[in-house]
Write an enzyme that holds these catalytic residues in place. Structure first.
Site, PDB file in Angstrom:
ATOM      1  N   HIS A   1       0.858  -1.190   0.000  1.00  0.00           N
ATOM      2  CA  HIS A   1       0.000   0.000   0.000  1.00  0.00           C
ATOM      3  C   HIS A   1       0.899   1.246   0.000  1.00  0.00           C
ATOM      4  CE1 HIS A   1       1.069   0.083   4.206  1.00  0.00           C
ATOM      5  NE2 HIS A   1       0.499  -1.097   4.402  1.00  0.00           N
TER       6      HIS A   1
ATOM      7  N   GLY B   1       1.935   3.109   2.249  1.00  0.00           N
ATOM      8  CA  GLY B   1       2.979   3.090   3.281  1.00  0.00           C
ATOM      9  C   GLY B   1       4.238   2.443   2.711  1.00  0.00           C
ATOM     10  N   HIS B   2       4.066   1.281   2.062  1.00  0.00           N
ATOM     11  CA  HIS B   2       5.217   0.607   1.439  1.00  0.00           C
ATOM     12  C   HIS B   2       5.785   1.462   0.314  1.00  0.00           C
ATOM     13  CE1 HIS B   2       2.845  -3.007   2.914  1.00  0.00           C
ATOM     14  NE2 HIS B   2       3.999  -3.167   3.509  1.00  0.00           N
TER      15      HIS B   2
ATOM     16  N   LYS C   1       5.219   3.154  11.862  1.00  0.00           N
ATOM     17  CA  LYS C   1       3.980   2.571  12.403  1.00  0.00           C
ATOM     18  C   LYS C   1       4.326   1.382  13.314  1.00  0.00           C
ATOM     19  CE  LYS C   1       0.143  -0.200  11.168  1.00  0.00           C
ATOM     20  NZ  LYS C   1       0.865  -1.454  11.016  1.00  0.00           N
TER      21      LYS C   1
ATOM     22  N   SER D   1      -2.413   0.032   6.587  1.00  0.00           N
ATOM     23  CA  SER D   1      -1.990  -1.319   6.971  1.00  0.00           C
ATOM     24  C   SER D   1      -2.759  -2.301   6.108  1.00  0.00           C
ATOM     25  CB  SER D   1      -2.334  -1.546   8.447  1.00  0.00           C
ATOM     26  OG  SER D   1      -2.382  -2.924   8.733  1.00  0.00           O
TER      27      SER D   1
END
Ligand code: PAF
Length: 254
Positions: free
Chosen positions: A32, A34-35, A148, A184
């Site tokens: 997602h 975040g990655h 996170k 997440s």
């Protein structure tokens, strides 16, 4: 982007790469934003970026969680390629654990036993063991982790110091959705209503309420609270909404 299906193949390629900086982003897939932020940072900091996708069984506490872990390899592969990742390594259990997990990295301080460590026995032993193996395989100049999973990040840093690893550990800020919920893979398992409600978790965690009041408020609206705890200037929380366990942490204004 070259896709590599065996570690031997990767080790051969690695021998041919000299005088370059290597950035490494370890993941379990189902990528997602975040990655993406980790991959983008690595691509901009280094000559080469390696991504691994490996759903590490030794860090799961429940068989169902492992079995239900979302697998979106095709999509992940396209995203990584578009972001400029050079190598995607997809190792197998047999390659990663030739000892069938007889050798493990354990951390002996109270830090790995508190917060996530308290609710998830053996979780950090699984995480540290896989991260060490992946760092040995990829020998990166820099490795990228999101804030996170702050406890994971801290433990990896300590492990790198303890084992004199020649890799810089880079922490990247938590990426949140428009309601403030940290991104997440688990968020995909929340219903639309739960997803809206989940935003109360970061909202209350970052409020001026004391931790015990945050817990009471969350429980009163239907969250199951594992912990809301303060440690070294950060407030950490873990909750369950429906069937989904969520974690978050924020730096406190003190
Ligand atoms: O944060 C994760 O996705 C995992 O814990 C990691 C670092 C890839 C190890 O399996």
């Amino acid at each position: 982007m070259q896709v590599i299906n065996s570690i031997k193949e990767w080790q051969q390629i690695k021998k041919t790469l000299n005088n370059i900086t290597i950035g490494f982003v370890p993941t379990m897939g189902n990528l997602h934003h975040g990655h993406s932020s980790l991959m983008e940072r690595s691509v901009s900091d280094n000559n080469l970026t390696i991504l691994t996708i490996y759903i590490n069984p030794t860090q799961f506490n429940h068989k169902e969680d492992l079995a239900n872990y979302p697998k979106t390899l095709e999509k992940d592969q396209i995203l990584a390629k578009n972001l400029g990742v050079d190598y995607l390594i997809l190792p197998s259990y047999e390659e990663i654990y030739p000892d069938n997990y007889n050798f493990r990295v354990t951390e002996n301080s109270e830090y790995s036993l508190m917060l996530e460590g308290a609710s998830r026995t053996g979780h950090f032993t699984g995480v540290l063991t896989i991260v060490l193996k992946l760092l040995l395989i990829t020998s990166p100049t820099r490795v990228y982790f999101g804030e996170k999973d702050y406890q994971q990040l801290h433990l990896v840093r300590e492990m790198a110091k303890a084992f004199l690893l020649d890799t810089e550990i880079i922490s990247c800020p938590t990426i949140r959705n428009e309601d403030g919920l940290p991104l997440s893979s688990r968020n995909n398992r929340l219903s639309e209503i739960e997803l809206k409600k989940a935003a109360l978790f970061p909202e209350l965690l970052s409020s001026n309420l004391v931790s015990s009041a945050v817990k009471t408020e969350l429980e009163s609206v239907g969250f199951m609270v594992y912990y809301i705890e303060e440690y070294e200037g950060r407030r950490f929380g873990a909750v369950k909404l429906g069937n989904v366990r969520l974690i978050d942490n924020i730096r406190m204004n003190i």
